[in-house]
Design an enzyme around this catalytic site. Structure first.
Site, PDB file in Angstrom:
ATOM      1  N   GLN A  10       0.836  -1.205   0.000  1.00 25.71           N
ATOM      2  CA  GLN A  10       0.000   0.000   0.000  1.00 25.71           C
ATOM      3  C   GLN A  10       0.868   1.252   0.000  1.00 25.71           C
ATOM      4  O   GLN A  10       0.642   2.183  -0.763  1.00 25.71           O
ATOM      5  CB  GLN A  10      -0.924   0.028   1.228  1.00 25.71           C
ATOM      6  CG  GLN A  10      -2.177  -0.818   1.102  1.00 25.71           C
ATOM      7  CD  GLN A  10      -3.153  -0.310   0.025  1.00 25.71           C
ATOM      8  OE1 GLN A  10      -3.073   0.810  -0.461  1.00 25.71           O
ATOM      9  NE2 GLN A  10      -4.068  -1.171  -0.363  1.00 25.71           N
ATOM     10  N   SER A  18      12.291  -2.415   2.344  1.00 29.97           N
ATOM     11  CA  SER A  18      11.528  -1.176   2.297  1.00 29.97           C
ATOM     12  C   SER A  18      12.417  -0.027   1.809  1.00 29.97           C
ATOM     13  O   SER A  18      11.991   0.806   1.019  1.00 29.97           O
ATOM     14  CB  SER A  18      10.939  -0.858   3.672  1.00 29.97           C
ATOM     15  OG  SER A  18      11.949  -0.879   4.649  1.00 29.97           O
ATOM     16  N   ASP A  36      -1.640  -2.105  11.384  1.00 30.30           N
ATOM     17  CA  ASP A  36      -2.419  -1.673  12.563  1.00 30.30           C
ATOM     18  C   ASP A  36      -1.679  -1.784  13.889  1.00 30.30           C
ATOM     19  O   ASP A  36      -1.690  -0.881  14.703  1.00 30.30           O
ATOM     20  CB  ASP A  36      -3.656  -2.578  12.724  1.00 30.30           C
ATOM     21  CG  ASP A  36      -4.829  -2.048  11.934  1.00 30.30           C
ATOM     22  OD1 ASP A  36      -4.650  -1.053  11.210  1.00 30.30           O
ATOM     23  OD2 ASP A  36      -5.925  -2.645  12.049  1.00 30.30           O
ATOM     24  N   LYS A  37      -1.076  -2.955  14.056  1.00 33.60           N
ATOM     25  CA  LYS A  37      -0.541  -3.279  15.364  1.00 33.60           C
ATOM     26  C   LYS A  37       0.634  -2.367  15.746  1.00 33.60           C
ATOM     27  O   LYS A  37       0.926  -2.162  16.918  1.00 33.60           O
ATOM     28  CB  LYS A  37      -0.082  -4.735  15.358  1.00 33.60           C
ATOM     29  CG  LYS A  37      -0.150  -5.381  16.711  1.00 33.60           C
ATOM     30  CD  LYS A  37       0.135  -6.853  16.580  1.00 33.60           C
ATOM     31  CE  LYS A  37       0.338  -7.476  17.939  1.00 33.60           C
ATOM     32  NZ  LYS A  37       0.648  -8.894  17.830  1.00 33.60           N
ATOM     33  N   GLN A  38       1.293  -1.816  14.726  1.00 34.13           N
ATOM     34  CA  GLN A  38       2.435  -0.929  15.008  1.00 34.13           C
ATOM     35  C   GLN A  38       2.000   0.507  15.255  1.00 34.13           C
ATOM     36  O   GLN A  38       2.826   1.358  15.598  1.00 34.13           O
ATOM     37  CB  GLN A  38       3.407  -0.940  13.818  1.00 34.13           C
ATOM     38  CG  GLN A  38       4.079  -2.266  13.589  1.00 34.13           C
ATOM     39  CD  GLN A  38       4.939  -2.239  12.321  1.00 34.13           C
ATOM     40  OE1 GLN A  38       5.337  -1.181  11.848  1.00 34.13           O
ATOM     41  NE2 GLN A  38       5.227  -3.409  11.779  1.00 34.13           N
ATOM     42  N   HIS A  57      -6.588   3.024   8.431  1.00 35.85           N
ATOM     43  CA  HIS A  57      -7.512   2.265   9.286  1.00 35.85           C
ATOM     44  C   HIS A  57      -7.671   3.045  10.574  1.00 35.85           C
ATOM     45  O   HIS A  57      -6.738   3.696  11.032  1.00 35.85           O
ATOM     46  CB  HIS A  57      -6.949   0.890   9.633  1.00 35.85           C
ATOM     47  CG  HIS A  57      -7.258  -0.141   8.605  1.00 35.85           C
ATOM     48  ND1 HIS A  57      -8.546  -0.418   8.199  1.00 35.85           N
ATOM     49  CD2 HIS A  57      -6.453  -0.947   7.890  1.00 35.85           C
ATOM     50  CE1 HIS A  57      -8.503  -1.355   7.282  1.00 35.85           C
ATOM     51  NE2 HIS A  57      -7.253  -1.684   7.060  1.00 35.85           N
ATOM     52  N   GLY A  89      -2.828  -3.075  -2.860  1.00 34.46           N
ATOM     53  CA  GLY A  89      -1.919  -2.046  -3.353  1.00 34.46           C
ATOM     54  C   GLY A  89      -1.597  -2.147  -4.839  1.00 34.46           C
ATOM     55  O   GLY A  89      -1.575  -1.133  -5.537  1.00 34.46           O
ATOM     56  N   GLU A 117     -15.835  -7.355   0.327  1.00 38.13           N
ATOM     57  CA  GLU A 117     -14.510  -7.859   0.711  1.00 38.13           C
ATOM     58  C   GLU A 117     -14.394  -9.385   0.658  1.00 38.13           C
ATOM     59  O   GLU A 117     -13.290  -9.912   0.641  1.00 38.13           O
ATOM     60  CB  GLU A 117     -14.165  -7.393   2.141  1.00 38.13           C
ATOM     61  CG  GLU A 117     -14.123  -5.886   2.289  1.00 38.13           C
ATOM     62  CD  GLU A 117     -12.707  -5.343   2.463  1.00 38.13           C
ATOM     63  OE1 GLU A 117     -11.807  -6.148   2.753  1.00 38.13           O
ATOM     64  OE2 GLU A 117     -12.524  -4.127   2.308  1.00 38.13           O
ATOM     65  N   SER A 177      -4.855  -8.919   9.040  1.00 39.06           N
ATOM     66  CA  SER A 177      -4.250  -8.240  10.188  1.00 39.06           C
ATOM     67  C   SER A 177      -4.359  -9.143  11.413  1.00 39.06           C
ATOM     68  O   SER A 177      -5.192 -10.048  11.466  1.00 39.06           O
ATOM     69  CB  SER A 177      -4.979  -6.933  10.442  1.00 39.06           C
ATOM     70  OG  SER A 177      -6.292  -7.197  10.882  1.00 39.06           O
TER      71      SER A 177
END
Lengths: 490, 470
Positions: free
Chosen positions: A48, A78, A108-110, A132, A158, A393, A414
């Protein structure tokens, strides 16, 4: 940090839950101009992150990437992705203070860790964009008062976001402004320009809220999207083995069956998926789905209620604090199931056969989509949100099972979705035992094998009318039609 | 031995081969020719066992068959896309490295080593298969096929996309295995027919029109030969509107200063200065992998490193707030990459109309004027009767000429043709060369042209950029 949703009055909760409207294309006449000359810094360079950045830059915007020092020093993927694509890459310290808009595209979790780290570095009166809302709504992250907080969420993977842009089109996109953090009233203008910069305005933009996005997203992913497909896979496979169907065939039918039947769903809703069955099979699937809906409704409602009260997210965050003990245990359990470990047959299964031999799977998809949608809309969520988080979805998740079964699905969704999925499965699997005892291979694995496809006219008319008159079909037709009006001309 | 007897084979809803009677004995070397759309690729597919036999016989024997074709290439690229799980894991995936692609089918590692040297594949071994250029991809497919030690090797256009230096090397490799391996090749260019050719055939409209034995490739070419004439009578349909193109301050259309393209492990080129003035037509040449396509993509904006280079075009300096669509409005473009991206179900007419909007696919209704112009182009191409057919139902060569018309339809200020004749038969090749000559003569369009073939000459070209020799 306290749950943001629970801090709202009932009035505010309902107003935010019920927000989701299709924006008129004329609202995007200014395209990405509002952000021209502003500095956009993206945190995270995954699929993404990278693809959105490429689009935004091609729309004339100034985009760079910020990574942790270690990712740069070790030249991790990255770093390589961003550099080879000709982007400026720098540490948080170097780039975040220069940014007018920081685009948080990390998992999300980060979010809590990342946002806590970058917020002090962000310049006064800048903007933070999410894709999100979990961090804001459930974890109650407090963002500095001078910072504008928005969400822009393309509703596709993405690579598709990029492909469609290059073609001169885009993907449907959801945008929102966090009401607590819109100090200068420019949140909507930024979100619209960002959506236009990714090409989303060409395919349709929905204006929603952080709350509506989070509550509907959680509900969709743990019930129909991941939970139902997991429970359904295990039950259907075990039933076929019990009835003497070849294990390799059973495994293949389930693995690719979800993808095949939901492809029909994607194009023409539940109606089209059901129309792919013969008339007797359609009536059978309809009846099975009705029964499944009756049995599962209390469970779907419980999930929705726990999501609304925050019981779900606090339970999950307890597990996070406990080193993911429950999550990891459940993950192990899934990897050892008979379905997961069985090799597929190399024999081809024809596309139509997935329908004809997978009547129960079609029924499960119908029941799951309609239930999730019904429970969401009964809880104050708008039809548009409910449609996207259920029917729209489902094919995307089914695709992950087609790749490498449940393990792959759970690895790629996720952690939030994965936790919710196991939670659902643990309740749903025992709940459907009695129902499954009554089923035979004619609805899963072998097909009805009728010589005569005749049905009662009145019954068929009733069933068709029932399928077609469901509210998810009406909103689906409208939303797919909006896209259709702007869709490729064949 | 492979035998077809009065075979009728249905390959798709719109295409069948009919009356195919053909016997291929071990060790023979067959050359298949015929116009675009006559069924060359279909016959190759039929040899691989595809299609539905409607009548007659098809006996493919037990032989181990290897195929090198655009379809095989598409299949492998599609497989790479399928394997790519970037979207799922949110981690970008480089794809399968070339070495792994080569090892996958290899039966003879000695030979593999020799081919890697011969074809210059050494620097590519670690690179992702999807990241290779057109010519490089071809070399990998050839190596895969040859090292699989097939008894029958089927090559659809074996020399297509290869640079000048590589063509004779591949021809020599084929000479080496001819006799011990049965060879079946489809060829558009008769002058490329290898010396080892023992038999030739010509296809017309899905049926065999000629079949004979010959002493060598030269004789086959003479027997088949039908050289089309350059057409001087061509009139191009007019543009929809005349495009006013802004120039850079120094009077150029396009200016690259000290251009450089590099990946972490590989420098493609650097220190490249290139200034293109209106009316100065250019040819770009250089060996496979020298960066011809990269260079063109810097201009079209499809190469992401255009943003870290000093590039000015049409009065914009890249990376200063212009959008990609402001650049593309002045460009017409054809390449293998574009051809691959254009795998959509769109009508043939709308593919041409999409040239007015610089889009892949069409997202607004075509105006009557746009439709009329598109139809005028289709008439020029001899494809009027296919206007409403799906683009994907055309043969590769037919698709190519439609994409060339799409690139020309607005009479763009800059026209970039990257190996436009790839996959074209003799007649279409002459047609495309004539169209290109004509659009250059008209004066509104400046051409940038990439080709490996000196004989595919565009008369207006006065400048050559040789990336292999700067």
């Amino acid at each position: 940090m306290a749950n943001y949703f629970n801090s709202l009055t009932l009035r505010e909760q309902l107003a935010q839950l019920g927000k989701c409207e299709f924006m008129d294309p004329s609202e995007f006449a200014d395209e990405a101009n509002y952000l021209k000359g502003k500095k956009l810094v993206i945190v995270g360079c995954g699929s993404q992150g990278l693809n959105q950045g490429l689009n935004l830059r091609d729309s004339g915007l100034d985009v760079s990437y910020t990574l942790r020092q270690s990712a740069i020093d070790e030249k991790r993927d990255s770093w390589k992705n961003a550099t080879e694509n000709g982007f400026t890459v720098g540490t948080y310290d170097e780039l975040v203070p220069t940014a007018d808009v920081v685009l948080n595209l990390t998992p999300d979790k980060q979010h809590t860790a990342v946002v806590t780290e970058i917020m002090p570095l962000m310049k006064k009166d800048s903007c933070l964009a999410y894709s999100h809302g979990f961090n804001i709504v459930e974890e109650g992250m407090q963002i500095r008062e001078d910072i504008t907080v928005i969400m822009v969420a393309p509703k596709c993977p993405g690579s598709e976001v990029r492909e469609e842009y290059k073609r001169g089109f885009g993907v449907p996109t959801l945008i929102a402004v966090h009401e607590n953090n819109d100090p200068r009233g420019e949140g909507l203008a930024i979100a619209k320009a960002y959506a236009a910069g990714t090409g989303g305005h060409r395919a349709g933009v929905l204006l929603s809220s952080f709350v509506a996005e989070v509550k509907s997203d959680l509900m969709g992913e743990q019930t129909i999207l991941c939970g139902m497909l997991q429970t359904g896979s295990l039950l259907c496979y075990d039933k076929m083995i019990e009835k003497g169907i070849d294990a390799g065939y059973a495994s293949k039918l389930v693995q690719y069956g979800w993808e095949t039947v939901t492809e029909a769903l994607k194009h023409g809703g539940v109606t089209n998926m059901m129309d792919r069955l013969s008339n007797p099979a359609k009536i059978r699937a309809f009846e099975l789905a009705e029964e499944l809906k009756d049995i599962m409704r209390p469970l779907y409602e419980k999930h929705m209620d726990d999501i609304m009260t925050g019981a779900f997210s606090s339970g999950m965050m307890e597990d996070w604090a406990d080193d993911d003990k429950k999550l990891l245990g459940w993950r192990d359990e899934t990897s050892g199931t008979a379905f997961e470990t069985q090799e597929n047959t190399s024999d081809e299964i024809a596309e139509q056969e997935y329908f004809d031999h997978g009547i129960l799977m079609v029924a499960m998809v119908k029941a799951g989509v309609e239930l999730a949608y019904e429970v969401m809309t009964a809880s104050g969520i708008k039809e548009e949100s409910a449609y996207y988080e259920s029917l729209h979805e489902t094919p995307l998740i089914a695709n992950t099972i087609a790749r490498k079964k449940l393990f792959e699905m759970n690895r790629t969704i996720s952690d939030t979705a994965e936790y919710g999925c196991y939670l659902f499965n643990h309740a749903c699997f025992p709940l459907l035992q009695d129902f499954m005892k009554k089923q035979d291979a004619d609805v899963i694995g072998r097909g009805m094998g009728l010589n005569d496809n005749s049905v009662d006219n009145q019954r068929l008319i009733e069933v068709n009318a029932d399928i077609r008159s469901h509210s998810v079909e009406a909103i689906g037709t409208t939303l797919r039609g909006y896209m259709g009006a702007m869709k490729r001309i064949v | 031995m492979i035998t077809f007897r009065h075979a009728e084979i249905k390959l798709s809803e719109t295409f069948s081969l009919s009356q195919i009677s053909w016997q291929i004995n071990d060790g023979q070397c067959w050359a298949i020719t015929g116009p675009n759309g006559s069924g060359k690729s279909a016959l190759v597919a039929a040899l691989a066992g595809e299609g539905e036999l409607r009548s007659g016989q098809r006996d493919l024997g037990e032989a181990n068959v290897a195929v090198v074709s655009l379809e095989e290439q598409s299949r492998l690229i599609a497989r790479e896309r399928q394997r790519d799980d970037s979207d799922l894991t949110d981690e970008i995936n480089e794809g399968t490295p070339v070495q792994e692609m080569l090892d996958e089918t290899c039966q003879d590692f000695e030979l593999q080593k020799r081919l890697i040297d011969d074809l210059g594949l050494q620097p590519l071994l670690e690179r992702g298969f999807r990241k290779l250029s057109t010519g490089e991809t071809r070399k990998v497919l050839l190596t895969r096929a040859l090292t699989s030690k097939p008894q029958v090797l089927v090559l659809d256009e074996p020399f297509e996309g290869l640079d000048v230096a590589t063509v004779p090397r591949v021809a020599a490799l084929l000479e080496d295995i001819a006799g011990s391996t049965t060879l079946i090749m489809s060829l558009n260019r008769l002058d490329e027919m290898p010396d080892c050719t023992t038999h030739a055939m010509r296809l017309e409209s899905g049926a065999m029109s000629q079949q004979f034995e010959c002493s060598d490739g030269g004789q086959a070419a003479r027997l088949l030969g039908q050289i089309s004439q350059i057409r001087s009578d061509i009139q191009l349909p007019p543009p929809e509107t005349d495009i006013e193109v802004p120039l850079n301050a120094d009077g150029t259309l396009v200016a690259l200063n000290k251009a450089r393209v590099a990946y972490t492990d590989n420098l493609v080129f650097e220190n490249l200065d290139w200034h293109i003035k209106p009316g100065d037509h250019w040819q770009v040449k250089g060996p496979n992998g020298s960066g011809k396509t990269c260079l063109l993509n810097l201009i079209t904006g499809d190469h992401p490193q255009c943003y870290v280079n000093d590039i000015s075009l049409f009065g914009f300096k890249r990376g200063q707030g212009e959008s990609i669509w402001q650049i593309k409005q002045y460009l017409g473009f054809v390449s293998t990459g574009l051809h691959w991206d254009y795998r959509l179900s769109v009508s043939v007419r709308n593919v041409i109309v999409s040239g007015f909007h610089d889009s892949i696919g069409l997202y607004q209704k075509a105006t009557d004027k746009e439709k009329a112009l598109a139809d005028a182009w289709l008439e020029l191409l001899g494809l009027s009767d296919r206007a409403t057919d799906s683009f994907s139902s055309l043969s590769y060569g037919e698709q190519r000429v439609v994409l060339i018309a799409r690139a020309m339809v607005k009479h763009p200020p800059v026209l970039l043709l990257d190996e436009p004749c790839l996959g074209l038969d003799e007649a279409n090749r002459q047609l495309v060369l004539s169209l290109t000559d004509r659009i250059c003569e008209e004066g509104a369009t400046t051409l940038i042209y990439v080709t490996h073939h000196d004989e595919d000459k565009i008369h207006a070209i006065g400048n050559v950029l040789d990336l292999g020799n700067r």
